[in-house]
Design a protein around this motif. Structure first.
Motif, short mmCIF file in Angstrom:
data_model
loop_
_atom_site.label_atom_id
_atom_site.label_comp_id
_atom_site.label_asym_id
_atom_site.label_seq_id
_atom_site.Cartn_x
_atom_site.Cartn_y
_atom_site.Cartn_z
N ASN A 49 0.82 -1.10 -0.15
CA ASN A 49 0.07 0.07 -0.14
C ASN A 49 0.88 1.39 0.02
N THR A 50 0.41 2.35 -0.73
CA THR A 50 1.03 3.62 -0.92
C THR A 50 1.32 4.21 0.34
N GLY A 51 0.20 4.09 1.33
CA GLY A 51 0.33 5.00 2.83
C GLY A 51 0.09 6.55 2.28
N ALA A 52 0.23 7.04 3.38
CA ALA A 52 0.26 8.61 3.42
C ALA A 52 1.73 9.17 3.19
N VAL A 53 1.64 10.13 2.29
CA VAL A 53 2.90 10.73 2.04
C VAL A 53 2.85 12.39 2.44
N GLU A 54 3.77 12.82 3.30
CA GLU A 54 3.74 14.12 3.92
C GLU A 54 4.45 15.10 2.76
N PRO A 55 3.89 15.78 2.19
CA PRO A 55 4.73 16.59 1.25
C PRO A 55 5.74 17.60 2.14
N LYS A 56 6.96 17.76 1.69
CA LYS A 56 7.92 18.82 2.44
C LYS A 56 8.41 19.64 1.64
N VAL A 57 9.10 20.66 2.48
CA VAL A 57 9.52 21.92 1.61
C VAL A 57 10.91 22.60 2.52
N ALA A 58 11.73 23.25 1.93
CA ALA A 58 12.79 23.89 2.37
C ALA A 58 12.34 25.16 2.95
N VAL A 59 12.84 25.69 4.08
CA VAL A 59 12.52 27.08 4.41
C VAL A 59 13.80 27.81 5.32
N VAL A 60 13.87 29.01 4.58
CA VAL A 60 15.33 29.66 5.00
C VAL A 60 14.93 30.34 6.46
N LYS A 61 15.53 29.92 7.51
CA LYS A 61 15.05 30.76 8.63
C LYS A 61 15.74 31.88 9.09
N CYS A 62 15.82 32.59 8.14
CA CYS A 62 16.32 34.32 8.33
C CYS A 62 15.46 35.06 7.20
N MET A 63 15.48 36.39 8.03
CA MET A 63 14.82 37.33 7.13
C MET A 63 15.55 38.68 6.91
N GLY A 64 16.95 38.51 7.43
CA GLY A 64 17.94 39.41 7.34
C GLY A 64 18.28 40.00 6.20
N SER A 65 17.28 40.54 5.30
CA SER A 65 17.92 41.37 3.91
C SER A 65 18.55 42.40 4.54
N LEU A 66 19.14 43.26 3.33
CA LEU A 66 19.81 44.37 3.80
C LEU A 66 19.10 45.44 4.19
#
Length: 265
Positions: free
Chosen positions: A92-109
């Motif tokens: 069985n395929t089962g449940a697949v949780e989609p994931k994504v990368a996140v940059v944990k910084c908003m320190g722009s100039l």
């Protein structure tokens, strides 16, 4: 003349004999192919990113064929890949949780600055070796694009000194995570939730001097979260995705505006 012909004949005979020996040896010593593993390998995306925890797609395919690995560990392949592998294995395929990368910084100039002018190799890893990096915040994004350079999906780009991820393109392959020398890129579930966009662990007074949107560890977010999803450790807040209900209370409570709504595309 006769001697030359004999020599040529001997050399040709030796070559033929060696070829015959090699052919027989290749048959006798051949490693039998695992047809199931080969079929699984064809179904995998070929990214060889290691996000599954194995040494590339071939290693994961071999483990799956032997029943030593779980189905659904291939983040770049997503649900389509999981379904294909499940059909090959007959499970069985089962449940697949989609994931994504996140940059944990908003320190722009717009919010922070460089502590010195940098003219070396345009690489975060290289800059980090010179005085601990070029940004005033020693925990934030340096914006030289090591993550951008390794992304095979064109999902991450540096804008105004800080990296941003396009979650519509990101396949959570983890290559950007491995490339970031400061470890500020994280793989998270692709769901609507609150996200702390800061990795600073300095005391609040220090952080305020370095960045306008840095977490100061005031714990207002932690106190307002009724689900217990937000915790402050070592002067930096963190949201546990599984507990977050996206109520927005912590976003509203944050005086530094470093907690944002993450809306999955």
């Amino acid at each position: 003349m006769t001697g030359i012909l004999i020599a040529v004949g001997v050399v040709a005979g030796i070559g033929l004999l060696i070829g015959l020996i090699l052919s027989v040896a290749s048959i006798i010593m051949a490693v039998p192919k695992d047809e199931k593993a080969e079929a699984i390998l064809e179904a995998l995306p070929g990214a060889n990113c290691g996000a599954c925890g194995y040494s590339g797609c071939s290693g994961y395919a071999a483990a799956l064929a032997k029943g030593e690995a779980e189905v659904g560990l291939c983040a770049p392949g997503g649900l389509a890949c999981t379904k294909a592998v499940s059909e090959i294995l007959g499970v069985n395929t089962g449940a697949v949780e989609p994931k994504v990368a996140v940059v944990k910084c908003m320190g722009s100039l717009d919010h922070t600055s460089y502590k010195a002018e940098y003219s070396g190799i345009m690489s975060c890893s290289a800059a980090l070796k010179i005085g601990g990096g070029l940004t005033a915040c020693t925990h934030g994004c340096m914006g030289l694009g090591d993550c951008e350079a390794v992304c095979p999906y064109d999902a991450i780009h540096v804008k105004n000194g800080v990296a941003y991820v396009d979650d519509g393109k990101c396949r959570a392959c983890t290559l950007c995570v491995k490339a970031c020398p400061r470890g500020i890129i994280e793989i998270v579930p692709k769901k609507d939730m609150a996200m702390v966009r800061c990795s600073n662990h300095d005391k609040g007074a220090v952080t305020r001097k370095l960045c306008d949107v840095g977490c100061i560890g005031c714990k207002k977010c932690e106190k307002t979260c009724e689900q217990g999803a937000v915790k402050v450790e070592n002067f930096c807040a963190y949201v546990t995705p599984a507990l977050c209900t996206d109520c927005g209370a912590c976003v509203e409570a944050c005086p530094q505006n470093c907690i944002t709504y993450f809306k999955a595309k």
